[in-house]
Design a protein around this motif. Structure first.
Motif, PDB file in Angstrom:
ATOM      1  N   GLU A  55       5.584  -1.926  -9.346  1.00 51.12           N
ATOM      2  CA  GLU A  55       4.163  -2.250  -9.476  1.00 51.12           C
ATOM      3  C   GLU A  55       3.661  -1.261  -8.485  1.00 51.12           C
ATOM      4  OE1 GLU A  55       3.687  -6.359  -8.232  1.00 51.12           O
ATOM      5  OE2 GLU A  55       4.207  -7.142 -10.132  1.00 51.12           O
ATOM      6  N   ALA A  56       4.267  -1.248  -7.352  1.00 49.40           N
ATOM      7  CA  ALA A  56       3.688  -0.168  -6.278  1.00 49.40           C
ATOM      8  C   ALA A  56       3.456   1.284  -6.973  1.00 49.40           C
ATOM      9  CB  ALA A  56       4.372   0.159  -5.212  1.00 49.40           C
ATOM     10  N   GLN A  58       3.344   1.888 -10.236  1.00 48.89           N
ATOM     11  CA  GLN A  58       2.279   1.769 -11.294  1.00 48.89           C
ATOM     12  C   GLN A  58       0.763   1.790 -10.573  1.00 48.89           C
ATOM     13  OE1 GLN A  58       3.472  -1.864 -13.461  1.00 48.89           O
ATOM     14  NE2 GLN A  58       4.647  -0.608 -14.904  1.00 48.89           N
ATOM     15  N   PHE A  59       0.507   0.977  -9.642  1.00 49.45           N
ATOM     16  CA  PHE A  59      -0.889   1.113  -8.897  1.00 49.45           C
ATOM     17  C   PHE A  59      -1.147   2.377  -8.460  1.00 49.45           C
ATOM     18  CE2 PHE A  59       0.196  -3.809  -8.228  1.00 49.45           C
ATOM     19  CZ  PHE A  59      -0.736  -4.058  -9.382  1.00 49.45           C
ATOM     20  N   ALA A  60      -0.025   2.933  -7.926  1.00 53.22           N
ATOM     21  CA  ALA A  60      -0.118   4.448  -7.462  1.00 53.22           C
ATOM     22  C   ALA A  60      -0.968   5.534  -8.438  1.00 53.22           C
ATOM     23  CB  ALA A  60       0.886   5.150  -6.459  1.00 53.22           C
ATOM     24  N   GLU A  68      -1.436  -1.092  -4.440  1.00 54.27           N
ATOM     25  CA  GLU A  68      -0.120  -0.344  -4.248  1.00 54.27           C
ATOM     26  C   GLU A  68       0.355  -0.862  -2.969  1.00 54.27           C
ATOM     27  OE1 GLU A  68       1.500   3.919  -3.223  1.00 54.27           O
ATOM     28  OE2 GLU A  68      -0.693   3.773  -3.583  1.00 54.27           O
ATOM     29  N   GLN A  69      -0.473  -0.837  -1.643  1.00 50.68           N
ATOM     30  CA  GLN A  69      -0.174  -1.128  -0.504  1.00 50.68           C
ATOM     31  C   GLN A  69       0.475  -2.754  -0.407  1.00 50.68           C
ATOM     32  OE1 GLN A  69       0.512   0.634   2.161  1.00 50.68           O
ATOM     33  NE2 GLN A  69      -0.086   2.050   0.680  1.00 50.68           N
TER      34      GLN A  69
END
Length: 121
Positions: A55-56, A58-60, A68-69
Motif C-alpha cells: 500500500e505504501a 502504491q500511495f507513493a 503512504e506515511q
C-alpha cells in the motif's frame, strides 16, 4: 580426484550430515523453525505487513504522501510485533547457535583440508 577418493569424500559427507541432523542444536533449530512456520498468527502478521508495504508503494506512486506515511507506520508496527514475538526471538537465537556450530565446523574442515594439502606438497 579419483573415483575412490570421490566416493570416500561422499561417504564422509553423508556421515557428517547424519551427525549434524542428530545434533541437539540443529534439532532445536529445526523444531523452532517448524513452529514458527506453522504459527498462523505470525503468518497473519507477516501478510498484513507485506500488504501495508505494498500500500505504501502504491500511495507513493499515486502521490498520496499522508496515506503512504500511514501505511509505512502500520508496516513498521507490524514488523516490531513480528520481531518481538517470543517464537521469532527463540528462532533467531536458535538460528544463531546453529550458524555458529556450522561456522565452527566449516572452519575446522577448512583447516584440516589446508593442512592435508600442505603435507602433500
Amino acid at each position: 580426484m579419483s573415483l575412490a577418493d570421490e566416493q570416500a569424500v561422499n561417504e564422509v559427507l553423508e556421515q557428517l550430515t547424519n551427525l549434524l541432523q542428530e545434533n541437539e542444536i540443529i534439532q532445536n533449530y529445526q523444531q523452532i523453525k517448524q513452529r514458527v512456520d506453522q504459527n498462523k498468527n505470525l503468518q497473519a502478521l507477516e501478510d498484513a505487513m507485506e500488504a501495508a508495504q505494498k500500500e505504501a508503494v502504491q500511495f507513493a506512486h499515486y502521490g498520496k504522501p499522508e496515506a503512504e506515511q500511514a501505511a509505512i507506520r502500520r508496516a513498521d508496527d507490524l514488523k516490531k510485533q513480528i520481531d518481538t514475538h517470543p517464537q521469532v526471538v527463540a528462532y533467531r537465537d536458535a538460528l544463531y547457535e546453529a550458524n555458529d556450530l556450522l561456522q565452527h565446523l566449516t572452519t575446522m574442515i577448512q583447516k584440516e583440508v589446508n593442512d592435508a594439502m600442505e603435507e602433500e606438497h
